[in-house]
Structures are given as structure tokens and as C-alpha cells.
Design an enzyme around this catalytic site. Sequence first.
Site, PDB file in Angstrom:
ATOM      1  N   LYS A 180     110.942  55.640  -5.541  1.00 20.88           N
ATOM      2  CA  LYS A 180     110.312  56.826  -6.994  1.00 20.88           C
ATOM      3  C   LYS A 180     109.089  55.921  -7.081  1.00 20.88           C
ATOM      4  O   LYS A 180     108.447  55.278  -7.862  1.00 20.88           O
ATOM      5  CB  LYS A 180     110.875  57.193  -8.096  1.00 20.88           C
ATOM      6  CG  LYS A 180     110.535  57.622  -8.716  1.00 20.88           C
ATOM      7  CD  LYS A 180     110.874  57.466 -10.263  1.00 20.88           C
ATOM      8  CE  LYS A 180     109.749  56.955 -10.777  1.00 20.88           C
ATOM      9  NZ  LYS A 180     107.835  57.070 -10.779  1.00 20.88           N
ATOM     10  N   GLU A 255     109.853  42.617 -11.171  1.00 17.05           N
ATOM     11  CA  GLU A 255     108.928  42.429 -10.874  1.00 17.05           C
ATOM     12  C   GLU A 255     108.195  42.630 -13.032  1.00 17.05           C
ATOM     13  O   GLU A 255     107.248  44.115 -12.317  1.00 17.05           O
ATOM     14  CB  GLU A 255     107.744  42.634  -9.903  1.00 17.05           C
ATOM     15  CG  GLU A 255     107.866  42.201  -8.965  1.00 17.05           C
ATOM     16  CD  GLU A 255     108.236  40.499  -8.413  1.00 17.05           C
ATOM     17  OE1 GLU A 255     107.216  40.107  -9.284  1.00 17.05           O
ATOM     18  OE2 GLU A 255     108.921  39.941  -7.379  1.00 17.05           O
ATOM     19  N   CYS A 289      99.527  42.475 -12.554  1.00 13.16           N
ATOM     20  CA  CYS A 289     100.439  42.060 -13.762  1.00 13.16           C
ATOM     21  C   CYS A 289      99.800  39.731 -13.413  1.00 13.16           C
ATOM     22  O   CYS A 289     100.316  39.704 -14.350  1.00 13.16           O
ATOM     23  CB  CYS A 289     101.612  42.117 -12.874  1.00 13.16           C
ATOM     24  SG  CYS A 289     101.912  42.180 -11.314  1.00 13.16           S
ATOM     25  N   GLU A 386      99.730  41.744 -23.151  1.00 13.96           N
ATOM     26  CA  GLU A 386      99.023  42.154 -21.829  1.00 13.96           C
ATOM     27  C   GLU A 386      97.813  43.073 -22.068  1.00 13.96           C
ATOM     28  O   GLU A 386      98.164  44.003 -22.104  1.00 13.96           O
ATOM     29  CB  GLU A 386      99.886  42.196 -20.285  1.00 13.96           C
ATOM     30  CG  GLU A 386      99.516  42.048 -19.236  1.00 13.96           C
ATOM     31  CD  GLU A 386     100.501  42.469 -18.464  1.00 13.96           C
ATOM     32  OE1 GLU A 386     101.288  43.184 -18.435  1.00 13.96           O
ATOM     33  OE2 GLU A 386     100.427  42.226 -17.156  1.00 13.96           O
TER      34      GLU A 386
END
Length: 482
Positions: A180, A255, A289, A386
Site C-alpha cells: 500500500k 522504520e 527520517c 521532527e
Amino acid sequence: MQLNDPLLLRTSAYVDGRWEAADDGASFAVTDPASGEKIGEVPQMGARETARAILAADAALPGWRAKTAKERAALLRRWFELIVAHSDDLATLITAECGKPLAEAKGEVAYGAAFVEWFAEEAKRAYGETIPPVAGDKRLLTIKQPIGVCAAITPWNFPLAMITRKVAPAIAAGCTVVIKPAEQTPLTALALARLAHEAGLPPGVVNVVTGDPVAIGGELTASPVVRHLSFTGSTEVGRLLMAQCAPTIKKLSLELGGNAPFIVFDDADLDAAVDGLIVAKYRNTGQTCVCANRVLVQSGVYEEFAAKLAAKVAALKVGPGSEPGVVQGPLIDAAGLAKVEAHLADAVAHGARVLTGGKRHARGGTFFEPTVLAGVTHRMLVAREETFGPVAPLFAFDTEAQAIEMANATEFGLAAYFYSRDVGRVFRVGEALEYGMVGVNTGLISNEVAPFGGVKQSGIGREGSKYGLEEYLEIKYLCLAV
Ligand code: ADP
């Protein structure tokens, strides 16, 4: 958007080797973040279509895992060669739907293709072992077997590489997959499926379902047939998917988010550190990331480093990724822009100084000026969250111990970077950082042969490298009486 091979622009999902619409015919538009223009349309699928894809993957499994590793490797190799041959078109698609500059998109195609090449090779090395027995009448051995049907849920910031990094090891191991892709970037995923089809991967081995994340994710996680979920995305969604996988005890590779420190010690080569930070911070406009999120600079070199950095950042060319010379594309969407603005406003309200940038770019849309902030402290949002945008916040520190403490003061543990020329310090700091990956005197660490992954709340498992294959294999122990 002009492609050399128009067949790579798909408008259907890929299930069981066929191109399919949603059951109710619904679709959604894919837009270019640089212009807001529609560039494609793909099916808005949900649970029912996903269930069919899982069935197809399950049906394909016995035939696929029965092939020798060498046979699977030959098909993977062909897929790799087709990806390389269509690099320009794939890069065009990546830039169009995710916004990154074309040169970076080409880099992503090479990086993403390398996983297919690597795992085609590694497929042949899924060794078992013999174990010295504890009794004379026994023989003990292990074999490695594919885990079964796998699910892959991927993000928009690497529309190609996050798919190949999961799918290549899965199918190399003998598993079948339902993918997906992110709703912002399904076109690259479908182009990859088209090339997998052309490479001769049997129907059902690779499936791509586009549409509603909650419905598709719900079906993939609830299904007892799916034995493994690999997810790259936010920690928040990772946590949710992990909980959804609990009832069926799936194996997980996650992750998740990072909060990468980038430490500049006073013995660093400052020019190299500035260049390394530009790569680690501003790649993909700060939307990876492993992007540096907190820049920790030792007091003695703080002002000099800040001045050198601000000068270089001010010169970064901003614009649509398809425009020559552009190195900073748009942010992915309005929500991404809003987060960057919120972090910046919070930092300034708490006393940070803007050295360069600091506001939306004159180009409009979701373009943002590459920014450097000085005088940043742990009280500000940028210290904890972040930012996922082109903002480098500079914190000051005095001692090595203080730098390590600041770097580790987060629940995240994906990537960290530091610059130092003292070999003792390199080992001390490298070992003390609570991160899955550490770049020493470099801002670029990802490649297909090294293990990518995080500790703490940044994830579980490793992708790429020889360890990446293990995620998709189970160890079976055989005990023989002789
Ligand atoms: P980002 O903030 O980078 O968009 P997300 O974690 O929201 O990160 O998205 C990563 C991937 O997870 C995308 O493919 C997205 O569609 C998917 N996703 C988001 N929410 C869910 C959910 N509730 N269930 C399953 N997948 C989801």
C-alpha cells in the site's frame, strides 16, 4: 509531465497480475506539490479489494517459494535492469508526485534499484546451519524458510526506494507481497509494478493496492494470512499498526520517526561539517527520517560554524524539482508547511534568532525558505519533534559529555551524525550515541549493503544489508534421530 514510455503512467491498481479499478469505480487524484496540478488518478480501494489482493498473494505463495533462489534471483535481476533502463521516467514520476529535485529523484532510482540488485544476489545465501548435537544419536540443523504473505505500507518521501527496500528482500526470500503506497505517491509504485510485470514476476507475487489507508491497513493487519508487516512512516501510525498486528502476532519491521542530532565538535573540519549538514539536513527539503533535526555545536566554533552555514544555506536554489539547478523543492503539502511554520514560530517566540530564511518562499504554494536558527534551546518544539522541513536549529554545548546527553535526550533513535578529527572521541561518541546508525564525518549514510534501522521508538528490525533478508525468513530447526 512527459514520459518516454507512457505505459508507466498507470490509472489502475495491480492485483494478481491484472490492472484493476475499485469495486465501486471510485478514484482519487494525484497532484504535483510544486504546482498543485493534477498529474494522475488512481483507484480509491478499500478492505474488499485488499482482501482479494491478500488472496492472490496467498495463492501465488506455494509456486513462488518452491522456485529455487537462483530462479527468483533471475527475475529480480530482470526487474532491476528494467528499473535502471527506465530511470528517467521513474525520476520524472518521483519529482512530479513528491516534489524532490530531478537530480535527487535520479539518485533515488539508483538507490532503490540497488536493493533489487542486492537482494537478487543475497537470495542465494539464505544459509542454514548444522549444530553440534548434545547426544550421539541426534543430528541438529536449521533451514531458512520464507515467512509467507507480507504487507508493505510505505511513505511519500521515497516513493520508489521504500518499496524496493521492502519488496526486494521479501520476494527474494520466497514471500509474496501486498503493497500500500502513500496516497500522495502511488504513481511511482504502480510504475514499479508495471516493470515487475514486464520482468515476468508471476501474478500475485507483487500486488499494489491504492486508496484508503485506514481500510487497507485495517485489512492487511487483521488478516491471519498476512504473516509480516513492514512499515515506514510516522511513529504514531507505526504504534497503531503494531497494536493492530497484535491479535494475529505478525512479525514486524518498522522504520519510524527520528530526531537526528548532528554534532559539530570544536576539532571538526568546519567546512566539511557545513557541507555534510547541507546534505543531512536539506536533502528532500528536510523531509527524510534521517534528516538532521538538531544541530549541536561546541561553543568555541559556534559563531564561525553558524556564519558559514547560513551563507551556504542562503544560496540554495528553491523551486519546482523539474527546473534546472533547483536543489530545494516544495514541501509535500499544506500540513507539512504548517508544521514547519509552527516549529519556527515556537522557536522564535522562545528566543531563537533567524540567521537566514524564516518564512514562506516568494514562489508561493508550499515552498519554504531554507532556514538556519541560532540560540535554540531544549525548551523549544524543534528539540523534541521532527520538523520534516528545511530548518536547521543550532544548539550550543560545552563538553563532550553534554553533547552526548543532549543527543540522547529523545525517545527516538534512528540516525545521528557527528564531526570530529579526534580518533578517541570518534569511538567514544560513536559508541555512546543511542542510535541505530551513526554518520562520522559524513552526512550521507544510506546504501543497500549496510543495515538501515533504528532503536528506541524509531523502530524494529533492519532493512538492506544481509540482515534485511532475515526479516522475511523464519528459522526452522530440524532434530533428527539417527
Ligand atoms: P507521513 O506523516 O510521512 O505521511 P504516515 O505515517 O502518516 O507518515 O504515512 C505513512 C504511510 O502510512 C502512508 O502510506 C499512509 O497512507 C499510511 N497510513 C497512515 N495512516 C494509516 C493507518 N491508520 N493505517 C494504515 N496505514 C496508514
